[in-house]
Design an enzyme around this catalytic site. Structure first.
Site, PDB file in Angstrom:
ATOM      1  N   ASN A 118       0.796  -1.228   0.000  1.00  0.00           N
ATOM      2  CA  ASN A 118       0.000   0.000   0.000  1.00  0.00           C
ATOM      3  C   ASN A 118       0.831   1.282   0.000  1.00  0.00           C
ATOM      4  OD1 ASN A 118      -2.475   1.678   0.982  1.00  0.00           O
ATOM      5  ND2 ASN A 118      -0.964   1.942   2.622  1.00  0.00           N
ATOM      6  N   HIS A 119       2.119   1.193   0.418  1.00  0.00           N
ATOM      7  CA  HIS A 119       2.921   2.412   0.595  1.00  0.00           C
ATOM      8  C   HIS A 119       3.176   3.120  -0.744  1.00  0.00           C
ATOM      9  CE1 HIS A 119       5.786  -0.750  -0.470  1.00  0.00           C
ATOM     10  NE2 HIS A 119       6.506   0.222  -1.025  1.00  0.00           N
ATOM     11  N   TYR A 182       3.645   9.325 -10.945  1.00  0.00           N
ATOM     12  CA  TYR A 182       2.883   8.416 -10.075  1.00  0.00           C
ATOM     13  C   TYR A 182       2.041   7.449 -10.902  1.00  0.00           C
ATOM     14  CZ  TYR A 182      -1.067   7.156  -7.055  1.00  0.00           C
ATOM     15  OH  TYR A 182      -2.057   6.478  -6.399  1.00  0.00           O
ATOM     16  N   SER A 183       1.365   8.005 -11.909  1.00  0.00           N
ATOM     17  CA  SER A 183       0.491   7.199 -12.761  1.00  0.00           C
ATOM     18  C   SER A 183       1.288   6.080 -13.446  1.00  0.00           C
ATOM     19  CB  SER A 183      -0.139   8.129 -13.805  1.00  0.00           C
ATOM     20  OG  SER A 183      -0.982   7.418 -14.635  1.00  0.00           O
ATOM     21  N   LYS A 186       1.692   3.152 -11.149  1.00  0.00           N
ATOM     22  CA  LYS A 186       0.456   2.387 -10.901  1.00  0.00           C
ATOM     23  C   LYS A 186       0.086   1.540 -12.135  1.00  0.00           C
ATOM     24  CE  LYS A 186      -0.483   3.667  -6.637  1.00  0.00           C
ATOM     25  NZ  LYS A 186      -0.287   2.752  -5.508  1.00  0.00           N
ATOM     26  N   ASP A 218     -10.281  10.467   1.282  1.00  0.00           N
ATOM     27  CA  ASP A 218     -10.032  11.633   2.142  1.00  0.00           C
ATOM     28  C   ASP A 218      -8.871  11.491   3.123  1.00  0.00           C
ATOM     29  OD1 ASP A 218     -11.014   9.932   4.073  1.00  0.00           O
ATOM     30  OD2 ASP A 218     -12.684  11.211   4.682  1.00  0.00           O
TER      31      ASP A 218
HETATM   32  N1  LIG Z   1      -5.721   9.083  -1.074  1.00  0.00           N
HETATM   33  C1  LIG Z   1      -6.134   8.961  -2.323  1.00  0.00           C
HETATM   34  O1  LIG Z   1      -6.918   9.785  -2.843  1.00  0.00           O
HETATM   35  C2  LIG Z   1      -5.715   7.784  -3.138  1.00  0.00           C
HETATM   36  C3  LIG Z   1      -4.805   6.837  -2.677  1.00  0.00           C
HETATM   37  N2  LIG Z   1      -4.503   5.750  -3.454  1.00  0.00           N
HETATM   38  C4  LIG Z   1      -3.536   4.755  -3.010  1.00  0.00           C
HETATM   39  O2  LIG Z   1      -3.790   4.347  -1.674  1.00  0.00           O
HETATM   40  C5  LIG Z   1      -2.555   4.028  -1.020  1.00  0.00           C
HETATM   41  C6  LIG Z   1      -2.466   4.790   0.294  1.00  0.00           C
HETATM   42  O3  LIG Z   1      -2.590   6.176   0.028  1.00  0.00           O
HETATM   43  P1  LIG Z   1      -2.800   7.212   1.234  1.00  0.00           P
HETATM   44  O4  LIG Z   1      -3.280   6.502   2.434  1.00  0.00           O
HETATM   45  O5  LIG Z   1      -3.566   8.349   0.702  1.00  0.00           O
HETATM   46  O6  LIG Z   1      -1.302   7.675   1.454  1.00  0.00           O
HETATM   47  P2  LIG Z   1      -0.580   8.323   2.728  1.00  0.00           P
HETATM   48  O7  LIG Z   1       0.300   9.396   2.198  1.00  0.00           O
HETATM   49  O8  LIG Z   1      -1.552   8.664   3.788  1.00  0.00           O
HETATM   50  O9  LIG Z   1       0.315   7.113   3.265  1.00  0.00           O
HETATM   51  C7  LIG Z   1       1.447   6.684   2.598  1.00  0.00           C
HETATM   52  C8  LIG Z   1       2.183   5.686   3.489  1.00  0.00           C
HETATM   53  O10 LIG Z   1       3.398   5.291   2.854  1.00  0.00           O
HETATM   54  C9  LIG Z   1       4.491   5.515   3.754  1.00  0.00           C
HETATM   55  N3  LIG Z   1       5.693   5.858   2.999  1.00  0.00           N
HETATM   56  C10 LIG Z   1       5.980   7.015   2.356  1.00  0.00           C
HETATM   57  N4  LIG Z   1       7.194   6.952   1.789  1.00  0.00           N
HETATM   58  C11 LIG Z   1       7.704   5.734   2.081  1.00  0.00           C
HETATM   59  C12 LIG Z   1       8.936   5.087   1.814  1.00  0.00           C
HETATM   60  N5  LIG Z   1       9.904   5.681   1.097  1.00  0.00           N
HETATM   61  N6  LIG Z   1       9.121   3.828   2.287  1.00  0.00           N
HETATM   62  C13 LIG Z   1       8.169   3.211   3.011  1.00  0.00           C
HETATM   63  N7  LIG Z   1       6.978   3.765   3.300  1.00  0.00           N
HETATM   64  C14 LIG Z   1       6.756   5.018   2.855  1.00  0.00           C
HETATM   65  C15 LIG Z   1       4.012   6.653   4.659  1.00  0.00           C
HETATM   66  O11 LIG Z   1       4.627   6.658   5.924  1.00  0.00           O
HETATM   67  P3  LIG Z   1       6.003   7.402   6.284  1.00  0.00           P
HETATM   68  O12 LIG Z   1       5.908   8.791   5.761  1.00  0.00           O
HETATM   69  O13 LIG Z   1       6.055   7.294   7.775  1.00  0.00           O
HETATM   70  O14 LIG Z   1       7.054   6.581   5.633  1.00  0.00           O
HETATM   71  C16 LIG Z   1       2.552   6.265   4.840  1.00  0.00           C
HETATM   72  O15 LIG Z   1       2.430   5.297   5.847  1.00  0.00           O
HETATM   73  C17 LIG Z   1      -1.442   4.356  -2.004  1.00  0.00           C
HETATM   74  O16 LIG Z   1      -1.024   3.199  -2.672  1.00  0.00           O
HETATM   75  C18 LIG Z   1      -2.118   5.310  -2.987  1.00  0.00           C
HETATM   76  O17 LIG Z   1      -1.538   5.267  -4.247  1.00  0.00           O
HETATM   77  C19 LIG Z   1      -5.084   5.553  -4.677  1.00  0.00           C
HETATM   78  C20 LIG Z   1      -5.972   6.463  -5.162  1.00  0.00           C
HETATM   79  C21 LIG Z   1      -6.334   7.663  -4.445  1.00  0.00           C
HETATM   80  C1  LIG Z   2      -8.628  12.687  -7.742  1.00  0.00           C
HETATM   81  C2  LIG Z   2      -8.114  11.473  -8.484  1.00  0.00           C
HETATM   82  C3  LIG Z   2      -9.283  10.526  -8.801  1.00  0.00           C
HETATM   83  C4  LIG Z   2      -9.920  10.895 -10.115  1.00  0.00           C
HETATM   84  C5  LIG Z   2     -11.004   9.926 -10.536  1.00  0.00           C
HETATM   85  O1  LIG Z   2     -11.796  10.355 -11.390  1.00  0.00           O
HETATM   86  O2  LIG Z   2     -11.078   8.799 -10.055  1.00  0.00           O
HETATM   87  C6  LIG Z   2      -7.114  10.717  -7.645  1.00  0.00           C
HETATM   88  C7  LIG Z   2      -6.561   9.549  -8.467  1.00  0.00           C
HETATM   89  C8  LIG Z   2      -5.094   9.465  -8.104  1.00  0.00           C
HETATM   90  C9  LIG Z   2      -5.018  10.263  -6.842  1.00  0.00           C
HETATM   91  C10 LIG Z   2      -3.645  10.656  -6.338  1.00  0.00           C
HETATM   92  C11 LIG Z   2      -2.859   9.496  -5.992  1.00  0.00           C
HETATM   93  O3  LIG Z   2      -3.346   8.405  -5.865  1.00  0.00           O
HETATM   94  C12 LIG Z   2      -1.452   9.820  -5.589  1.00  0.00           C
HETATM   95  C13 LIG Z   2      -1.449  10.601  -4.357  1.00  0.00           C
HETATM   96  C14 LIG Z   2      -1.854   9.741  -3.197  1.00  0.00           C
HETATM   97  C15 LIG Z   2      -1.766  10.552  -1.931  1.00  0.00           C
HETATM   98  O4  LIG Z   2      -1.974   9.809  -0.802  1.00  0.00           O
HETATM   99  C16 LIG Z   2      -2.800  11.638  -2.040  1.00  0.00           C
HETATM  100  C17 LIG Z   2      -2.466  12.552  -3.177  1.00  0.00           C
HETATM  101  C18 LIG Z   2      -2.356  11.847  -4.514  1.00  0.00           C
HETATM  102  C19 LIG Z   2      -1.656  12.813  -5.479  1.00  0.00           C
HETATM  103  C20 LIG Z   2      -3.747  11.441  -5.012  1.00  0.00           C
HETATM  104  C21 LIG Z   2      -4.675  12.602  -5.227  1.00  0.00           C
HETATM  105  C22 LIG Z   2      -6.034  12.186  -5.810  1.00  0.00           C
HETATM  106  C23 LIG Z   2      -5.901  11.462  -7.130  1.00  0.00           C
HETATM  107  C24 LIG Z   2      -5.305  12.402  -8.181  1.00  0.00           C
END
Ligand SMILES: NC(=O)C1=CN([C@@H]2O[C@H](COP(=O)(O)OP(=O)(O)OC[C@H]3O[C@@H](n4cnc5c(N)ncnc54)[C@H](OP(=O)(O)O)[C@@H]3O)[C@@H](O)[C@H]2O)C=CC1
Ligand SMILES: C[C@H](CCC(=O)O)[C@H]1CC[C@H]2[C@@H]3C(=O)C[C@@H]4C[C@H](O)CC[C@]4(C)[C@H]3CC[C@]12C
Length: 292
Positions: A118-119, A182-183, A186, A218
């Site tokens: 997930n990171h 980033y894209s 993924k 969120d």
């Molecule tokens: N939020 C969104 O809108 C979306 C999220 N996602 C996906 O969901 C997943 C979680 O996203 P989200 O919860 O928003 O992200 P967060 O930014 O909240 O969490 C990211 C996590 O990754 C850890 N991390 C960051 N850098 C590193 C590193 N170099 N090595 C190890 N761990 C690391 C961070 O902890 P720390 O900084 O302590 O290392 C943290 O625990 C991701 O895969 C994201 O792509 C997909 C679509 C949309």
């Molecule tokens: C808003 C986008 C969704 C659009 C849709 O129509 O579904 C999100 C899709 C990818 C997201 C970004 C992403 O996953 C990388 C980062 C993850 C971080 O935790 C939050 C910021 C992101 C840049 C995140 C932002 C929303 C999207 C662009």
């Protein structure tokens, strides 16, 4: 026309009935005593997944870089009822960390049932500025470390008939502007893990791979990064985390959250890609997007 309708109605009915009765549900007992690694679990969706696994009674190993946050997550997991909770801190930029985390699971539990990848490395939302080093770093953290963890964990997962959950994004399925590096990571996950899934099936290996395709969620990071540029409301991280665990426990091929919005976009992608491109662009307040 009448004949066509007469034969179509029972057919549609059958499909709907099959869909309805095939809808499985998650029973928390499914995760009880299961041995689970959750990466990127110090904040956001990963942290919420750890809490869900905890109240379901799983053994949990969380990882991320920030030790203080991981300590809090572990304490909270134990309070919620986790069978056990541990952490390993470090950066997935370090190519040895993936194997270290998996080795720790082996040392703690002697096996593994679920690997939740997930990171992600912090990323920005802006016009692509030619920063190739940023792409390299994201490929290392968001993609190559997922592959490394999978390679290390596969022997234990084969033994337990376990599952791999790969957290991805709509940005790994169709074109979203301002997140090019980033894209790319993924889309790479989809290519690699979908191909690997095929091989596991051919070799009759009982390890499932669930690709989780998420829309806008969120988390604090998302609020900071896109709050001012994306006008569609985000979905709750707690519910998203539960859906991911459910999808993995039910060994689904792919999981979509938010289901309707993501599925609709994917249907449009294959039949009217230009329309999807323009609809997606319209969700952004482009004048608020940074150029460098
Ligand atoms: N939020 C969104 O809108 C979306 C999220 N996602 C996906 O969901 C997943 C979680 O996203 P989200 O919860 O928003 O992200 P967060 O930014 O909240 O969490 C990211 C996590 O990754 C850890 N991390 C960051 N850098 C590193 C590193 N170099 N090595 C190890 N761990 C690391 C961070 O902890 P720390 O900084 O302590 O290392 C943290 O625990 C991701 O895969 C994201 O792509 C997909 C679509 C949309
Ligand atoms: C808003 C986008 C969704 C659009 C849709 O129509 O579904 C999100 C899709 C990818 C997201 C970004 C992403 O996953 C990388 C980062 C993850 C971080 O935790 C939050 C910021 C992101 C840049 C995140 C932002 C929303 C999207 C662009």
């Amino acid at each position: 026309m009448g004949l066509l309708l007469k034969s179509l109605v029972p057919f549609v009915g059958l499909i709907l009935a099959l869909w309805f009765y095939s809808k499985d549900d998650l029973k928390p007992e499914m995760l009880k005593e299961k041995r689970v690694i959750v990466t990127g679990a110090s904040t956001g969706i990963g942290e919420q997944m750890a809490y869900h696994l905890a109240w379901m009674g799983a053994h949990i190993l969380v990882t991320a870089r920030t030790e203080a946050k991981l300590q809090k997550v572990v304490t909270q997991c134990l309070e919620l009822g986790a069978a056990s909770a541990h952490y390993v801190n470090g950066s997935m930029e370090d190519p040895t960390l993936a194997d270290d985390v998996v080795k720790r699971a082996k040392q703690l539990w002697g096996g593994l049932d679920m690997l939740i990848l997930n990171h992600i490395s912090p990323t920005y939302l802006k016009y692509f500025d030619g920063d190739v080093e940023h792409i390299r770093k994201l490929l290392e953290v968001n993609f190559l470390s997922y592959v490394a963890m999978t390679l290390s964990a596969l022997p234990m997962l084969k033994e337990s008939g376990g599952s791999i959950l790969v957290v991805s994004s709509t940005a790994g399925k169709f074109a979203i502007p301002f997140v090019a590096p980033y894209s790319a990571t993924k889309f790479a996950l989809d290519g690699f893990f979908s191909s690997l899934r095929q091989e596991l099936i051919i070799e009759k290996v009982n390890v499932s791979i669930t690709l989780c395709v998420l829309g806008h969620i969120d988390t604090e990071t998302a609020k900071k990064t896109v709050g001012h540029v994306f006008w569609l409301p985000p979905a709750p991280k707690e519910e998203c985390a539960l859906e991911i665990i459910k999808g993995g426990a039910l060994r689904k091929r792919e999981l979509y959250y938010q289901y309707f919005a993501v599925r609709t976009s994917l249907l449009i992608r294959d039949w009217a890609p230009e329309y999807l491109d323009s609809r997606t662009r319209n969700h952004f307040i482009v004048e608020n997007v940074k150029r460098s």
